[in-house]
Structures are given as C-alpha cells and as structure tokens.
Design an enzyme around this catalytic site. Structure first.
Site, short mmCIF file in Angstrom:
data_model
loop_
_atom_site.label_atom_id
_atom_site.label_comp_id
_atom_site.label_asym_id
_atom_site.label_seq_id
_atom_site.Cartn_x
_atom_site.Cartn_y
_atom_site.Cartn_z
N GLU A 169 0.82 -1.22 0.00
CA GLU A 169 0.00 0.00 0.00
C GLU A 169 0.85 1.27 0.00
O GLU A 169 0.63 2.19 0.80
CB GLU A 169 -0.98 -0.03 1.19
CG GLU A 169 -1.90 -1.23 1.14
CD GLU A 169 -2.80 -1.38 2.36
OE1 GLU A 169 -2.76 -0.49 3.25
OE2 GLU A 169 -3.53 -2.38 2.45
N ASN A 210 2.20 -4.84 -3.34
CA ASN A 210 0.84 -5.28 -3.06
C ASN A 210 -0.02 -4.07 -2.71
O ASN A 210 0.42 -3.18 -1.97
CB ASN A 210 0.86 -6.26 -1.88
CG ASN A 210 -0.46 -6.91 -1.60
OD1 ASN A 210 -1.07 -7.52 -2.48
ND2 ASN A 210 -0.92 -6.83 -0.36
N HIS A 246 -10.26 -6.60 -2.35
CA HIS A 246 -11.33 -6.32 -1.36
C HIS A 246 -12.48 -5.62 -2.09
O HIS A 246 -12.40 -4.42 -2.38
CB HIS A 246 -10.79 -5.43 -0.25
CG HIS A 246 -9.74 -6.07 0.59
ND1 HIS A 246 -9.98 -7.18 1.37
CD2 HIS A 246 -8.43 -5.74 0.78
CE1 HIS A 246 -8.86 -7.52 2.00
NE2 HIS A 246 -7.92 -6.68 1.66
N GLU A 275 -5.82 -10.94 -1.29
CA GLU A 275 -6.63 -10.73 -0.07
C GLU A 275 -8.12 -10.69 -0.41
O GLU A 275 -8.87 -9.87 0.13
CB GLU A 275 -6.21 -9.43 0.62
CG GLU A 275 -4.74 -9.35 0.97
CD GLU A 275 -4.36 -8.06 1.70
OE1 GLU A 275 -5.24 -7.41 2.29
OE2 GLU A 275 -3.16 -7.70 1.66
N ASP A 277 -11.92 -10.71 -0.69
CA ASP A 277 -13.19 -10.89 0.00
C ASP A 277 -14.22 -10.00 -0.67
O ASP A 277 -13.88 -9.07 -1.40
CB ASP A 277 -13.10 -10.65 1.51
CG ASP A 277 -12.47 -9.32 1.90
OD1 ASP A 277 -12.52 -8.36 1.11
OD2 ASP A 277 -11.92 -9.25 3.01
#
Length: 355
Positions: A169, A210, A246, A275, A277
């Site tokens: 990030e 990432n 996400h 990651e 979801d």
C-alpha cells in the site's frame, strides 16, 4: 486488519490433517471434466495456488477451523503474525511464535506461504513510530532499522516463503506515493532498497508490490505501473504484483480488471490476487449471496485466464474471523464460508472455474 493475541500452546501439539486422497495424490491435468470436491483439488486442476489468510488464535484453538484450512488450501498468508508490531513489539525483543506456527502448519500440510508484509505504514511498533515522531530516531538510523528488520524477518524464513509482500500500500487513492514515515524520512528510494534487501535476505522468494483498489483505481494503477517500470529499469529484483481484491457488492464489479492485470504481467511480473473478499450490506439475502458468488468467481476467472497469475488467496475463509465487520459498519458476510464453516454459493462458484 484486526489485531489478534497469540495463544499458541495448542498449536505446538496440533497434528497435521491428512490430505484427501484426491488432493494429495493427483496431479494437474488428471481430473478430467468433473467438478472438484474441494478447493485444494481445484488448485491442482487449474494450476493456481488457492490460499487463505490465517489467524493464529483459531489456528491454535479451533480444531474445525484448522481442519478446514488444511483440507481446502494449498497456500496460506499470516493475517497479522508477520507484521512488524507483532514480531518486534519492543525494540530488539522478537516474538516469532505466531509466525512460526503458521509456517510449521503449512509445511506439515503441503501448503506454500506468502510472507505479509515487510514494509507497511500500518501496524508498526510503537517504539518505532514514537521515536520517529519525537526525533530520537533520525533518518539515518531509520534506514538502518528498516534494513535490519527486513534481513531479520526475511532471513528467518529463508527458503520457507514462496512470495513476500515486500512493500504494501505505498500508493494512496489519489495516485501519489503514500505520505508514510518511510517516504517522509527516507524518500522514494526506500522502495528499491526494500526489494534489494529482501532479495539479499532470501534470493529464492518472489518479491511483490501489493495494494488495494488496484483492480480499478486508474490513478493508483498508473502510479504503480510507473513504480514497477522504474524498479525494473534500475534492475531492482521485483517479481510480482499483488491485487488485494477487497470488493463490495454495493459497487459495480471492476470489469477492466483483466486488462489491468495484463498491463502488469506484460512487464514480466507474475500476478496474485492476495486478499480477496466480497462484503455486503447486511442483512444477508439469497440475491446478495448470488452476486457475491459472481464476484468471487470473476476474480478467479481473471487469474486463470492470465497465464502469469499464480495465486488466488481469500482474506479469511470464514465469516467467523473476517476483518470486515470491524471496519465497515453494517457490512459483513464477506467470505466464502459462514460462521459455522458451511460453504456459501461463492465457494461452490469457485469450484466451477475451468482453465
């Protein structure tokens, strides 16, 4: 991500869960056209690692969580246990129990490991942030601290980590380099330094940048592409791009994601969805679950359709331990299994993916 306390006595005694015969003994390409029985079998069939984030407390304390994790997944990521605040809460005093437990469990169950994360602006130890803020840690010392941290952690797991999220990030939502202590004190060169140090510490690990919203945010995409091009021009060892994935069903699915992924893999990087979801505004309805399943499947389809995409990891596989409700008020049900580990439509949708 939510912080967890490490209560790990049970994990040292946990035995490896035997793999189902179909997962342990079959090889890619041997499954024919039938639907796989589980995600591990799917992983072998589509030749993509299928992973999950792992929380260490349930790994130690919840037998059903541990059994499901080890049955379903070929790849794991420590959700919090490898973050700096967890491994060095006091300067020079290391607590590796949680990270070690994740790695040992993965080795027993034939799972690869993603290291997460070496450099981030969040979940830093208080001694570090306080020292930078009050001036007792100056830029020169901070650079040495960062180097030592990378060598200490990546070196500890040398040969045991398939891929590291080296920097996490580093671009904000406006497409600027994130105004972290690293940028403020060390300048943008800290990114290249981190990759070089990580490669020296573990020459065999794949090294990733990432980020979140990288599936659709044009400003973030362009800045990250520029970072990658600059690193490669300087012969900095960068091997992969991580798309966190996400998503929320209240927003349109990022339909340009395949094109975005290709922009990065065309630069020679491997790709991973790191990651994934898909949250929803509660309450849960069958219609929302169907949309969620579609989003999960489309992300995996994007990975499978790009030959350089090697990993698809969900950020926890059960709503019992999802980070979403703690961060998004009124939202949840973001994972592929419910609190009782019953598969949702999203789980079944993933099993239908074909290469």
């Amino acid at each position: 991500m939510k912080r967890v306390l490490l209560g790990l006595a049970a994990i040292a005694l946990a035995v490896a869960v035997p793999l189902p015969a179909t997962a342990a003994q079959t090889h890619p390409g041997q499954h024919g056209g039938r639907t796989p029985d589980n995600l591990r079998e799917l992983s072998h069939k589509i030749k993509v690692y299928i992973g999950s984030a792992v929380a260490v407390t349930p790994l130690a304390d919840e037998e059903d969580y541990r059994r499901t994790l080890n049955r379903e997944f070929t790849h794991v990521t420590a959700e919090n246990a490898m973050k700096w605040a967890e491994v060095e809460p006091q300067r020079g005093q290391y607590t590796w129990d949680g990270a070690d437990a994740v790695v040992r469990n993965a080795q027993r169950n034939h799972q690869k490991v993603r290291g997460h994360t070496l450099v981030w602006h969040n979940q830093l130890p208080e001694w570090l942030t306080t020292g930078v803020a009050d001036g007792s840690i100056d830029a020169a010392e901070l650079r040495g601290i960062l180097r030592d941290h990378i060598f200490k952690e990546a070196g500890r797991y040398r040969g045991k980590i398939r891929a590291w999220d080296v920097v996490n990030e580093v671009v904000d939502d406006e497409g600027n380099l994130r105004n972290s202590i690293w940028l403020e004190k060390l300048g943008p060169g800290y990114i290249a330094d981190a990759f070089r140090w990580a490669h020296q510490a573990d020459p065999h690990a794949k090294l990733y940048i990432n980020d979140y919203n990288l599936e659709w945010n044009t400003a973030k995409i362009n800045q990250t592409l520029n970072i990658v091009k600059d690193l490669k021009a300087k012969r900095v060892p960068i091997h992969g791009i991580g798309f966190q994935g996400h998503l929320g069903i209240q927003y349109d699915y990022p339909a340009d994601f395949p094109t975005v992924m290709k922009q990065f893999t065309d630069l020679g990087l491997e790709a991973a969805i790191t990651e994934a979801d898909v949250r929803m505004v509660l309450p849960v309805t069958p219609e929302k679950l169907a949309t969620q399943a579609d989003y999960y499947k489309r992300m995996l389809d994007t990975c499978v359709d790009n030959r350089r995409c090697v990993e698809y990891t969900v950020w926890s596989f059960t709503d019992r331990h999802s980070w979403v409700p703690g961060w998004f008020e009124g939202e949840g049900a973001a994972t592929i299994m419910d609190e009782n580990l019953a598969p949702k439509p999203a789980y079944d949708a993933l099993l239908t993916v074909r290469r």
